[in-house]
Design a protein around this motif. Sequence first.
Motif, PDB file in Angstrom:
ATOM      1  N   SER A 342       0.874  -1.172   0.000  1.00  0.00           N
ATOM      2  CA  SER A 342       0.000   0.000   0.000  1.00  0.00           C
ATOM      3  C   SER A 342       0.910   1.219   0.000  1.00  0.00           C
ATOM      4  O   SER A 342       1.288   1.743   1.050  1.00  0.00           O
ATOM      5  N   GLN A 343       1.258   1.681  -1.192  1.00  0.00           N
ATOM      6  CA  GLN A 343       2.306   2.676  -1.333  1.00  0.00           C
ATOM      7  C   GLN A 343       1.936   4.015  -0.696  1.00  0.00           C
ATOM      8  O   GLN A 343       2.789   4.715  -0.160  1.00  0.00           O
ATOM      9  N   GLY A 344       0.655   4.348  -0.716  1.00  0.00           N
ATOM     10  CA  GLY A 344       0.241   5.651  -0.237  1.00  0.00           C
ATOM     11  C   GLY A 344       0.417   5.872   1.247  1.00  0.00           C
ATOM     12  O   GLY A 344       0.502   7.025   1.696  1.00  0.00           O
ATOM     13  N   ASP A 345       0.467   4.792   2.055  1.00  0.00           N
ATOM     14  CA  ASP A 345       0.690   4.966   3.491  1.00  0.00           C
ATOM     15  C   ASP A 345       1.828   4.087   4.013  1.00  0.00           C
ATOM     16  O   ASP A 345       1.925   3.856   5.226  1.00  0.00           O
ATOM     17  N   ASP A 346       2.669   3.593   3.099  1.00  0.00           N
ATOM     18  CA  ASP A 346       3.885   2.854   3.479  1.00  0.00           C
ATOM     19  C   ASP A 346       3.585   1.610   4.308  1.00  0.00           C
ATOM     20  O   ASP A 346       4.327   1.268   5.226  1.00  0.00           O
ATOM     21  N   THR A 347       2.506   0.907   3.972  1.00  0.00           N
ATOM     22  CA  THR A 347       2.162  -0.322   4.678  1.00  0.00           C
ATOM     23  C   THR A 347       1.992  -1.457   3.677  1.00  0.00           C
ATOM     24  O   THR A 347       2.082  -1.257   2.453  1.00  0.00           O
ATOM     25  N   PHE A 348       1.718  -2.655   4.217  1.00  0.00           N
ATOM     26  CA  PHE A 348       1.515  -3.841   3.405  1.00  0.00           C
ATOM     27  C   PHE A 348       0.261  -4.544   3.899  1.00  0.00           C
ATOM     28  O   PHE A 348       0.133  -4.830   5.097  1.00  0.00           O
ATOM     29  N   ALA A 349      -0.681  -4.816   2.989  1.00  0.00           N
ATOM     30  CA  ALA A 349      -1.933  -5.478   3.332  1.00  0.00           C
ATOM     31  C   ALA A 349      -1.805  -6.972   3.069  1.00  0.00           C
ATOM     32  O   ALA A 349      -1.151  -7.385   2.109  1.00  0.00           O
ATOM     33  N   VAL A 350      -2.467  -7.775   3.922  1.00  0.00           N
ATOM     34  CA  VAL A 350      -2.369  -9.232   3.813  1.00  0.00           C
ATOM     35  C   VAL A 350      -3.776  -9.819   3.731  1.00  0.00           C
ATOM     36  O   VAL A 350      -4.657  -9.461   4.547  1.00  0.00           O
ATOM     37  N   TYR A 351      -3.994 -10.723   2.766  1.00  0.00           N
ATOM     38  CA  TYR A 351      -5.280 -11.369   2.533  1.00  0.00           C
ATOM     39  C   TYR A 351      -5.089 -12.881   2.486  1.00  0.00           C
ATOM     40  O   TYR A 351      -4.045 -13.369   2.052  1.00  0.00           O
ATOM     41  N   GLY A 352      -6.105 -13.623   2.915  1.00  0.00           N
ATOM     42  CA  GLY A 352      -6.053 -15.072   2.796  1.00  0.00           C
ATOM     43  C   GLY A 352      -6.196 -15.521   1.357  1.00  0.00           C
ATOM     44  O   GLY A 352      -6.774 -14.812   0.517  1.00  0.00           O
ATOM     45  N   LEU A 353      -5.686 -16.715   1.052  1.00  0.00           N
ATOM     46  CA  LEU A 353      -5.764 -17.235  -0.317  1.00  0.00           C
ATOM     47  C   LEU A 353      -7.097 -17.883  -0.632  1.00  0.00           C
ATOM     48  O   LEU A 353      -7.483 -17.972  -1.795  1.00  0.00           O
ATOM     49  N   THR A 354      -7.796 -18.387   0.357  1.00  0.00           N
ATOM     50  CA  THR A 354      -8.990 -19.187   0.107  1.00  0.00           C
ATOM     51  C   THR A 354     -10.263 -18.358   0.212  1.00  0.00           C
ATOM     52  O   THR A 354     -10.254 -17.233   0.712  1.00  0.00           O
ATOM     53  N   GLY A 355     -11.375 -18.939  -0.250  1.00  0.00           N
ATOM     54  CA  GLY A 355     -12.689 -18.309  -0.109  1.00  0.00           C
ATOM     55  C   GLY A 355     -12.745 -16.952  -0.755  1.00  0.00           C
ATOM     56  O   GLY A 355     -12.351 -16.764  -1.912  1.00  0.00           O
TER      57      GLY A 355
END
Length: 435
Positions: A342-355
């Motif tokens: 997430s370049q705009g706030d210098d973070t990294f988002a994490v999501y599950g692979l399933t569903g």
Amino acid sequence: MKTSLLTASVAVALLAATATAPAHARPTPDGPVAVTTDNETPALYDDEQGGNASGDDPAIWVHPHDSRRSVVLATAKEGGLRVYDLRSRELQSLPATAAPRADGVAGRYNNVDIAYGMNVRGRTVDLAVVSDRYNDQLRFFTIDPAGSATRQPLTEVTAPELGFLFNPDRDAVGDEHTAYGVSVWQPRPGEAYAVITQEGTTRIATARITSSTNGVGYSDVQHLSMPGSFALPDGTTWTPCEEPGTGPQLEGLGVDQDTSTLYAAQEDVGLWRVPLPLGTGQPRLVDKVTDFGIQDRWNPETEECDPVGPDRGLGGHLLTADAEGVDVYDGPGRTGYVVVSSQGDDTFAVYGLTGRNRAVGSFRIRGVDGADDVNGSDGLAIASRPVGPYTRGLLVSHDEPETGADVDPERDATNFSYVGWGSVADALGLTAVPR
């Protein structure tokens, strides 16, 4: 080289689907968690003295027998390619040479990924696959099986006279709406496709990687146009504000090899899930950037977009434009995660692979022991296997601007930082058991 364009009806279906795509992401109670790094590559400088080297995208090659000899590859745009060992020491610097075409020009290497176990001139080798913006094509490099034990891990093997991926001729390539992001999809051992995005448009392409006595090339190029405008619940249509002559482009890509699923970041829109091969299923918008649906207007004086409409509350919570780098942590069974910078706030988002790819949190990367914090990440890579001292996997991220006591503050500096996946997993309560 065969080229085909998937039917426009797919894009129409996509437009309708986005109206009801849920924003799954929810902020963690205390906001992004922090993980740390003390391992970063030397600064690259985007000026004449530094060879116009501007870091962008990394890839991690894991040695099949001795993971301590694994290497990190990184693009430096007009500065070519860099190869680093696991202690972030530079092993090799390759210039962005002219493409092997009669009309080839010096390259601009934008993104890089790895194709494993490919047959090249009768040998089974691993390949670095690189997008070359100035030539609208892919470039290919064999990876020496000695890895970091050799001083020259990469050797170019690009076949001559490869076709343009998105443009009809060299004049059109000059407009620079060319090959941009790249990821490798390997549906079967020994078979590989490059997935490529086009700068300044909404198009994605796939190309089958091929080999002959002349070198490594590609064939069977297919294109899919993603949406550039989005139907909103109130019946209006929202189009992300862009510089005139461009559309809401995609760059960061990652592939879940087990399910042949592409995850693609559309910078001003959000994260997409796209079935492969292209056109075999309907793409789905997994999450949206925070300002999704806010109407902006291009300001030619500032060359920026100014907000002119209200916030309708349609955006997500974890991705602040631009949504950039994407990769997949592939754990045992169906355990796994998609990570997006997430370049705009210098973070990294994490999501599950399933569903429905539920969001599971976000993190920041803090520098310690002389390393600086990671900011403005353009690209990232994840190794889901033990890599030397990173026994639970490795994440490498681009960092811009690079700062620190040994960095010239008057020059545009970038570099890459290494983070143990185990520290990310522990901070967010995720699985970190390598396959």
